[in-house]
Design a protein around this motif. Sequence first.
Motif, PDB file in Angstrom:
ATOM      1  N   ALA A 193     -12.644  -6.608   4.609  1.00 42.48           N
ATOM      2  CA  ALA A 193     -12.439  -5.607   5.651  1.00 42.48           C
ATOM      3  C   ALA A 193     -11.935  -6.234   6.942  1.00 42.48           C
ATOM      4  CB  ALA A 193     -13.745  -4.879   5.918  1.00 42.48           C
ATOM      5  N   ASN A 194     -11.917  -7.560   7.011  1.00 43.11           N
ATOM      6  CA  ASN A 194     -11.544  -8.234   8.247  1.00 43.11           C
ATOM      7  C   ASN A 194     -10.110  -7.915   8.651  1.00 43.11           C
ATOM      8  OD1 ASN A 194     -10.377 -10.740   9.748  1.00 43.11           O
ATOM      9  ND2 ASN A 194     -12.588 -10.838   9.991  1.00 43.11           N
ATOM     10  N   GLY A 195      -9.918  -7.725   9.935  1.00 46.52           N
ATOM     11  CA  GLY A 195      -8.608  -7.330  10.436  1.00 46.52           C
ATOM     12  C   GLY A 195      -7.489  -8.308  10.139  1.00 46.52           C
ATOM     13  N   ASN A 196      -7.832  -9.567   9.839  1.00 51.69           N
ATOM     14  CA  ASN A 196      -6.809 -10.541   9.475  1.00 51.69           C
ATOM     15  C   ASN A 196      -6.107 -10.194   8.182  1.00 51.69           C
ATOM     16  OD1 ASN A 196      -7.205 -12.382  11.590  1.00 51.69           O
ATOM     17  ND2 ASN A 196      -8.998 -13.210  10.570  1.00 51.69           N
ATOM     18  N   PHE A 227      -1.723  -1.738   5.965  1.00 51.17           N
ATOM     19  CA  PHE A 227      -1.760  -0.283   6.062  1.00 51.17           C
ATOM     20  C   PHE A 227      -0.630   0.350   5.273  1.00 51.17           C
ATOM     21  CE2 PHE A 227      -5.012   0.782   9.152  1.00 51.17           C
ATOM     22  CZ  PHE A 227      -5.260  -0.443   9.741  1.00 51.17           C
ATOM     23  N   GLY A 228      -0.896   1.560   4.783  1.00 48.43           N
ATOM     24  CA  GLY A 228       0.151   2.374   4.203  1.00 48.43           C
ATOM     25  C   GLY A 228       0.989   3.019   5.294  1.00 48.43           C
ATOM     26  N   GLU A 229       2.001   3.783   4.881  1.00 51.18           N
ATOM     27  CA  GLU A 229       2.938   4.352   5.844  1.00 51.18           C
ATOM     28  C   GLU A 229       2.431   5.627   6.484  1.00 51.18           C
ATOM     29  OE1 GLU A 229       7.357   2.922   4.708  1.00 51.18           O
ATOM     30  OE2 GLU A 229       6.548   4.501   3.427  1.00 51.18           O
ATOM     31  N   TYR A 280     -14.700   4.174   3.039  1.00 52.69           N
ATOM     32  CA  TYR A 280     -14.186   2.882   2.611  1.00 52.69           C
ATOM     33  C   TYR A 280     -14.832   2.466   1.302  1.00 52.69           C
ATOM     34  CZ  TYR A 280     -18.508   0.847   4.497  1.00 52.69           C
ATOM     35  OH  TYR A 280     -19.826   0.535   4.749  1.00 52.69           O
ATOM     36  N   ILE A 296      -5.933  -7.025   6.572  1.00 55.76           N
ATOM     37  CA  ILE A 296      -5.722  -5.606   6.298  1.00 55.76           C
ATOM     38  C   ILE A 296      -4.238  -5.257   6.284  1.00 55.76           C
ATOM     39  CG2 ILE A 296      -6.085  -3.288   7.212  1.00 55.76           C
ATOM     40  CD1 ILE A 296      -8.543  -4.420   6.053  1.00 55.76           C
ATOM     41  N   GLN A 340      -5.731   9.391  12.212  1.00 54.07           N
ATOM     42  CA  GLN A 340      -5.188   9.012  13.507  1.00 54.07           C
ATOM     43  C   GLN A 340      -4.927  10.275  14.308  1.00 54.07           C
ATOM     44  OE1 GLN A 340      -1.073   7.649  13.571  1.00 54.07           O
ATOM     45  NE2 GLN A 340      -1.574   6.053  15.046  1.00 54.07           N
ATOM     46  N   TYR A 344     -11.104  -4.455  -0.903  1.00 52.22           N
ATOM     47  CA  TYR A 344     -11.418  -3.513   0.164  1.00 52.22           C
ATOM     48  C   TYR A 344     -10.301  -2.490   0.328  1.00 52.22           C
ATOM     49  CZ  TYR A 344     -12.152  -1.689   4.878  1.00 52.22           C
ATOM     50  OH  TYR A 344     -12.318  -0.860   5.952  1.00 52.22           O
ATOM     51  N   PHE A 400      -4.100   7.360   7.249  1.00 52.96           N
ATOM     52  CA  PHE A 400      -3.643   6.045   6.832  1.00 52.96           C
ATOM     53  C   PHE A 400      -4.628   5.444   5.839  1.00 52.96           C
ATOM     54  CE2 PHE A 400       0.033   5.142   9.348  1.00 52.96           C
ATOM     55  CZ  PHE A 400      -0.095   5.952  10.459  1.00 52.96           C
ATOM     56  N   TYR A 420      -8.294   6.061   7.107  1.00 53.81           N
ATOM     57  CA  TYR A 420      -8.446   6.358   8.523  1.00 53.81           C
ATOM     58  C   TYR A 420      -7.692   7.647   8.822  1.00 53.81           C
ATOM     59  CZ  TYR A 420      -9.924   1.517   9.500  1.00 53.81           C
ATOM     60  OH  TYR A 420     -10.588   0.326   9.543  1.00 53.81           O
ATOM     61  N   VAL A 441       0.860  -1.188   0.000  1.00 56.88           N
ATOM     62  CA  VAL A 441       0.000   0.000   0.000  1.00 56.88           C
ATOM     63  C   VAL A 441       0.891   1.230   0.000  1.00 56.88           C
ATOM     64  CG1 VAL A 441      -1.818   1.257   1.193  1.00 56.88           C
ATOM     65  CG2 VAL A 441      -1.757  -1.258   1.293  1.00 56.88           C
ATOM     66  N   LEU A 459      -7.603   5.300  15.654  1.00 49.05           N
ATOM     67  CA  LEU A 459      -7.867   5.464  14.227  1.00 49.05           C
ATOM     68  C   LEU A 459      -9.369   5.488  14.017  1.00 49.05           C
ATOM     69  CD1 LEU A 459      -4.951   4.036  14.344  1.00 49.05           C
ATOM     70  CD2 LEU A 459      -5.404   3.538  11.940  1.00 49.05           C
TER      71      LEU A 459
END
Lengths: 113, 110
Positions: free
Chosen positions: A97-100, A104-106, A48, A102, A37, A31, A90, A35, A4, A43
């Motif tokens: 969308a599940n947290g497993n 993230f970008g920097e 989305y 996902i 922060q 997905y 971010f 976000y 990402v 976040l």
Amino acid sequence: NAGVTQTPKFQVLKTGQSMTLQCAQDMNHEYMSWYRQDPGMGLRLIHYSVGAGITDQGEVPNGYNVSRSTTEDFPLRLLSAAPSQTSVYFCASGRTANGNTIYFGEGSWLTVV
Amino acid sequence: AQRVTQPEKLLSVFKGAPVELKCNYSYSGSPELFWYVQYSRQRLQLLLRHISRESIKGFTADLNKGETSFHLKKPFAQEEDSAMYYCALSVRNAGNMLTFGGGTRLMVKP
């Protein structure tokens, strides 16, 4: 495989200016999300998308606009920047969308003066 | 609506001391719980998920449905554990969207 990618990393805007934060992913993820922060608030989801042509609002959408014309890109537009939009942004993408799943970008550090 | 609370904004411990970062959630159903970590100026990355019941970098977390908690623990803190830690929750009927807590900054002193 870049994952990402967010640009720019840092930006200073004047109140009332508009700008676009870019987000691109090369993992063919359906997905994507944005976000913000903020200290002590964790976040918070802005917008989305669950696929090209489909977008929806998150928890804090006001003042932001998104589009998803391709699977790879999910730009976030600030229509008229306000100091309250000073934050770290971010982008995230995933198979779902599940947290497993996902990634993230920097992050993009935005200051509105 | 679901909610995640991390009561401590800052937790400071000495190297070698035990660490417990607290996370409480409110949701009446069966959520999925996660811990994410963010090292200085880096992206968030998944540390743990309750489903897998694994230990990552010496950290463990147990879901306690009775107390609606998912505290993160490590018996002996290391300086490289210094980071921002976020507890997050996702539920199926909210499209599996992640809801994050406010975060706890862990500082491990030498």
